[in-house]
Design a protein around this motif. Structure first.
Motif, PDB file in Angstrom:
ATOM      1  N   TYR A   1       0.824  -1.220   0.000  1.00 17.68           N
ATOM      2  CA  TYR A   1       0.000   0.000   0.000  1.00 17.68           C
ATOM      3  C   TYR A   1       0.857   1.268   0.000  1.00 17.68           C
ATOM      4  N   ILE A   2       1.962   1.216   0.745  1.00 21.58           N
ATOM      5  CA  ILE A   2       2.813   2.401   0.922  1.00 21.58           C
ATOM      6  C   ILE A   2       3.785   2.557  -0.240  1.00 21.58           C
ATOM      7  N   GLY A   3       4.129   1.422  -0.898  1.00 25.30           N
ATOM      8  CA  GLY A   3       5.158   1.435  -1.943  1.00 25.30           C
ATOM      9  C   GLY A   3       6.530   1.317  -1.296  1.00 25.30           C
ATOM     10  N   PRO A   4       7.613   1.633  -2.057  1.00 16.90           N
ATOM     11  CA  PRO A   4       8.954   1.573  -1.476  1.00 16.90           C
ATOM     12  C   PRO A   4       9.093   2.643  -0.384  1.00 16.90           C
ATOM     13  N   TYR A   5       9.762   2.291   0.722  1.00 14.59           N
ATOM     14  CA  TYR A   5       9.946   3.286   1.784  1.00 14.59           C
ATOM     15  C   TYR A   5      11.224   3.018   2.567  1.00 14.59           C
ATOM     16  N   VAL A   6      11.697   4.083   3.221  1.00 15.57           N
ATOM     17  CA  VAL A   6      12.918   4.001   4.020  1.00 15.57           C
ATOM     18  C   VAL A   6      12.555   3.750   5.482  1.00 15.57           C
ATOM     19  N   SER A   7      11.607   4.552   6.007  1.00 12.24           N
ATOM     20  CA  SER A   7      11.196   4.364   7.402  1.00 12.24           C
ATOM     21  C   SER A   7       9.776   4.878   7.624  1.00 12.24           C
ATOM     22  N   CYS A   8       9.194   4.390   8.715  1.00  7.20           N
ATOM     23  CA  CYS A   8       7.880   4.889   9.154  1.00  7.20           C
ATOM     24  C   CYS A   8       8.042   5.380  10.593  1.00  7.20           C
ATOM     25  N   TYR A   9       7.380   6.485  10.897  1.00  9.73           N
ATOM     26  CA  TYR A   9       7.483   7.049  12.233  1.00  9.73           C
ATOM     27  C   TYR A   9       6.107   7.451  12.747  1.00  9.73           C
ATOM     28  N   THR A  10       6.058   7.633  14.055  1.00 11.14           N
ATOM     29  CA  THR A  10       5.001   8.433  14.648  1.00 11.14           C
ATOM     30  C   THR A  10       5.718   9.622  15.290  1.00 11.14           C
TER      31      THR A  10
ATOM     32  N   VAL B   1       7.992  12.345   1.378  1.00  3.46           N
ATOM     33  CA  VAL B   1       7.486  12.027   2.717  1.00  3.46           C
ATOM     34  C   VAL B   1       5.957  12.182   2.685  1.00  3.46           C
ATOM     35  N   SER B   2       5.246  11.253   3.337  1.00  4.43           N
ATOM     36  CA  SER B   2       3.778  11.369   3.444  1.00  4.43           C
ATOM     37  C   SER B   2       3.404  11.449   4.919  1.00  4.43           C
ATOM     38  N   PHE B   3       2.428  12.330   5.200  1.00  3.21           N
ATOM     39  CA  PHE B   3       2.029  12.581   6.592  1.00  3.21           C
ATOM     40  C   PHE B   3       0.553  12.246   6.782  1.00  3.21           C
ATOM     41  N   GLY B   4       0.240  11.628   7.928  1.00  2.00           N
ATOM     42  CA  GLY B   4      -1.165  11.335   8.223  1.00  2.00           C
ATOM     43  C   GLY B   4      -1.428  11.316   9.711  1.00  2.00           C
ATOM     44  N   ASP B   5      -2.587  10.808  10.053  1.00  2.00           N
ATOM     45  CA  ASP B   5      -2.948  10.599  11.460  1.00  2.00           C
ATOM     46  C   ASP B   5      -2.444   9.236  11.876  1.00  2.00           C
ATOM     47  N   ILE B   6      -2.676   8.889  13.129  1.00  2.00           N
ATOM     48  CA  ILE B   6      -2.538   7.496  13.542  1.00  2.00           C
ATOM     49  C   ILE B   6      -3.603   7.216  14.599  1.00  2.00           C
ATOM     50  N   HIS B   7      -4.672   6.548  14.131  1.00  2.00           N
ATOM     51  CA  HIS B   7      -5.829   6.303  15.005  1.00  2.00           C
ATOM     52  C   HIS B   7      -5.653   4.943  15.654  1.00  2.00           C
ATOM     53  N   LEU B   8      -4.677   4.807  16.508  1.00  3.36           N
ATOM     54  CA  LEU B   8      -4.345   3.476  17.001  1.00  3.36           C
ATOM     55  C   LEU B   8      -3.647   3.576  18.353  1.00  3.36           C
ATOM     56  N   ALA B   9      -4.091   2.726  19.320  1.00  2.00           N
ATOM     57  CA  ALA B   9      -3.356   2.634  20.586  1.00  2.00           C
ATOM     58  C   ALA B   9      -2.054   1.885  20.319  1.00  2.00           C
ATOM     59  N   PRO B  10      -0.939   2.213  20.934  1.00  4.02           N
ATOM     60  CA  PRO B  10      -0.763   3.197  22.002  1.00  4.02           C
ATOM     61  C   PRO B  10      -0.372   4.576  21.481  1.00  4.02           C
ATOM     62  N   TYR B  11      -0.476   4.774  20.148  1.00  2.00           N
ATOM     63  CA  TYR B  11       0.071   6.004  19.571  1.00  2.00           C
ATOM     64  C   TYR B  11      -0.871   7.193  19.693  1.00  2.00           C
ATOM     65  N   PHE B  12      -2.198   6.933  19.622  1.00  2.00           N
ATOM     66  CA  PHE B  12      -3.140   8.059  19.581  1.00  2.00           C
ATOM     67  C   PHE B  12      -2.977   8.938  20.807  1.00  2.00           C
ATOM     68  N   ASN B  13      -3.139  10.219  20.607  1.00  3.22           N
ATOM     69  CA  ASN B  13      -2.888  11.168  21.677  1.00  3.22           C
ATOM     70  C   ASN B  13      -3.785  12.379  21.473  1.00  3.22           C
ATOM     71  N   GLU B  14      -4.397  12.872  22.542  1.00  2.00           N
ATOM     72  CA  GLU B  14      -5.403  13.937  22.437  1.00  2.00           C
ATOM     73  C   GLU B  14      -4.825  15.267  21.915  1.00  2.00           C
ATOM     74  N   ILE B  15      -3.571  15.545  22.233  1.00  4.77           N
ATOM     75  CA  ILE B  15      -3.027  16.868  21.847  1.00  4.77           C
ATOM     76  C   ILE B  15      -2.750  16.897  20.347  1.00  4.77           C
ATOM     77  N   GLY B  16      -2.175  15.801  19.851  1.00 13.75           N
ATOM     78  CA  GLY B  16      -1.882  15.762  18.422  1.00 13.75           C
ATOM     79  C   GLY B  16      -0.762  14.799  18.126  1.00 13.75           C
ATOM     80  N   VAL B  17      -0.959  13.964  17.127  1.00  8.13           N
ATOM     81  CA  VAL B  17       0.076  12.994  16.767  1.00  8.13           C
ATOM     82  C   VAL B  17      -0.028  12.664  15.278  1.00  8.13           C
ATOM     83  N   ASN B  18       1.114  12.437  14.661  1.00  8.46           N
ATOM     84  CA  ASN B  18       1.167  12.049  13.240  1.00  8.46           C
ATOM     85  C   ASN B  18       1.690  10.631  13.093  1.00  8.46           C
ATOM     86  N   SER B  19       1.404  10.021  11.942  1.00  7.42           N
ATOM     87  CA  SER B  19       2.273   8.961  11.444  1.00  7.42           C
ATOM     88  C   SER B  19       2.883   9.527  10.174  1.00  7.42           C
ATOM     89  N   LEU B  20       4.038   9.011   9.786  1.00  7.38           N
ATOM     90  CA  LEU B  20       4.628   9.467   8.530  1.00  7.38           C
ATOM     91  C   LEU B  20       5.438   8.367   7.885  1.00  7.38           C
TER      92      LEU B  20
END
Ligand SMILES: Cc1cc2nc3c(=O)[nH]c(=O)nc-3n(C[C@H](O)[C@H](O)[C@H](O)COP(=O)(O)OP(=O)(O)OC[C@H]3O[C@@H](n4cnc5c(N)ncnc54)[C@H](O)[C@@H]3O)c2cc1C
Ligand code: SF4
Ligand code: SF4
Ligand code: SF4
Length: 404
Positions: free
Chosen positions: A86-95, A293-312
């Motif tokens: 789905y993501i294609g070729p990638y180097v790394s994924c982060y939150t 680089v692609s940026f999104g949300d991450i609607h998943l425990a333990p990453y989700f956070n009320e103030i604000g969090v990304n996945s990338l």
């Protein structure tokens, strides 16, 4: 057909995404954008158009009729160590998130995209970035521009769930005195990548591309609907934001005498597919496969956070290095995560990709409608489930059109 098709064919067959890149590709300035059926649509002036002399530049840059995602992602990121279907070729994924509370709290997700742009400007890695804000003269319409300061970047923060066209931006980038980074939806980035393949001057000005993940967009009627339901006259709106105050956040509408704030979960789900542009039903590029680089949300425990969090998702090692440096310089915070967790957090998008899109592509082709072409394998059609979703969003689309 005697002439090679121009983008008129794309528009007439309901395949236009409204990305805007065709306007700048036209050597005769024959294309202009108009608002039609609540979308931004290109119109071709038949008098100026030189399609009869063999020109089809607009069609060659157009992502609406299809994109060779596999070939292009191999060309740009072929040496990346990992590949995800789905993501294609990638180097790394982060939150992660922006380390500045105000940016993190008031951006769409964790403010990483905006704060990383500010870092790249501060370090003179870029001189400007193409971003999109709600227009100052009309806060219910979008305006893309080249941001050159921190304030410019922050004026464009947060998500615009309505049409955004980057028409005019290729020409502006070419005349801009410096290096530029382009931010857009996956379909914007696909159009820009097609443009750079034909336009060396443009390619040399662009340092990189950032995409935001996208499950689908909404037409302008979606905005009208939200206002009407809250008895707000569009003429009274002084400022509008889809996502402010925290992760996912709230829609904020400010008029002369009212300030409305409503949580994302309360208003967004009700939009369903009533206002979804047709072309989004055929989209397979939810992550922006051709972006550095692609940026999104991450609607998943333990990453989700009320103030604000990304996945990338990072595809270009150079930008991985810049991200690490931005972390060392304390602009942002990053934590490695597996790509499987990124995918798990994007259930809606993957449902589209695995069920809705394969059915729509196959079924609509069978009934004689034009659909986009890709060079990637598409999931096997699940006829029953696919038909159910197709019927449901087609009906919702009809209801959306009927009410407006
Ligand atoms: C239509 C749409 C659908 C989305 N679908 C998903 C989804 O399914 N899953 C998911 O995880 N994330 C989705 N996102 C992305 C998410 O909403 C955030 O934009 C992303 O996580 C970046 O957050 P941030 O806080 O880092 O960005 P911010 O710091 O708030 O910056 C956002 C940047 O994106 C630009 N931008 C915003 N909207 C548009 C637009 N419509 N066209 C072009 N540029 C734009 C802004 O100019 C700004 O530079 C979607 C966004 C949009 C606009
Ligand atoms: S065919 Fe050529 S001249 Fe006609 S609209 Fe397209 S780019 Fe412009
Ligand atoms: S280039 Fe973009 S705006 Fe132009 S016809 Fe194609 S999809 Fe539509
Ligand atoms: S779903 Fe695809 S085509 Fe639709 S707005 Fe998002 S990136 Fe563009």
């Amino acid at each position: 057909m005697k002439n090679k098709p121009s983008i008129k064919w794309v528009v007439d067959n309901g395949l236009c995404l409204g990305c805007g890149v065709c306007e700048d590709a036209c050597p005769s300035h024959a294309i202009r954008f108009v608002e039609k059926h609540a979308l931004n649509v290109p119109q071709v002036d038949p008098v100026s158009c030189i399609n009869d002399k063999g020109c089809n530049l607009c069609s060659r840059v157009c992502p609406g009729h299809g994109v060779d995602f596999q070939a292009k992602s191999r060309q740009y990121f072929g040496t990346a160590p990992s590949v995800d279907p789905y993501i294609g070729p990638y180097v790394s994924c982060y939150t992660g998130w922006s380390n500045e509370h105000e940016i993190r709290y008031h951006s769409a997700s964790g403010g990483l995209l905006s704060h990383f742009l500010i870092y790249l400007l501060d370090k003179k890695i870029i001189d400007g970035a193409v971003v999109t804000r709600f227009s100052e003269s009309n806060p219910l319409r979008t305006q893309s521009f080249i941001a050159t300061t921190r304030d410019d970047i922050l004026a464009a923060k947060s998500s615009k769930y309505c049409p955004v066209s980057l028409n005019g931006m290729v020409r502006e980038v070419m005349s801009f005195p410096g290096k530029v980074l382009i931010v857009g939806l996956p379909c914007h980035i696909a159009g820009m990548r097609k443009t750079e393949a034909l336009n060396k001057k443009f390619r040399e000005k662009v340092v990189g591309y950032f995409a935001i993940y996208c499950s689908s967009n909404r037409n302008f009627n979606g905005l009208d609907f939200l206002l009407k339901k809250r008895n707000v006259d569009p003429k009274d709106v002084k400022s509008f934001s889809f996502r402010d105050d925290g992760c996912l956040g709230s829609m904020k509408i400010i008029t002369e005498d009212r300030a409305i704030s409503e949580p994302f979960v309360q208003y967004y789900g009700k939009l369903r597919s009533y206002f979804k542009p047709r072309r989004c039903s055929f989209c397979i590029d939810h992550y922006g496969m051709l972006a550095d680089v692609s940026f999104g949300d991450i609607h998943l425990a333990p990453y989700f956070n009320e103030i604000g969090v990304n996945s990338l998702v990072v595809r270009n090692p150079l930008f991985d290095k810049y991200l690490q440096q931005a972390q060392t310089d304390e602009y942002i915070l990053l934590q490695n995560i597996p790509s499987a967790d990124v995918n798990r957090s994007q259930k809606m998008m993957l449902k589209n990709r695995n069920i809705t899109v394969p059915f729509s592509l196959k079924f609509e082709r069978l009934i004689g409608r034009k659909v986009p072409k890709y060079d990637m394998p598409i999931s096997k059609v699940q006829w029953l489930k696919g038909a159910r979703y197709w019927f449901s969003y087609t009906l919702q689309g009809l209801i959306g059109r009927w009410f407006y």
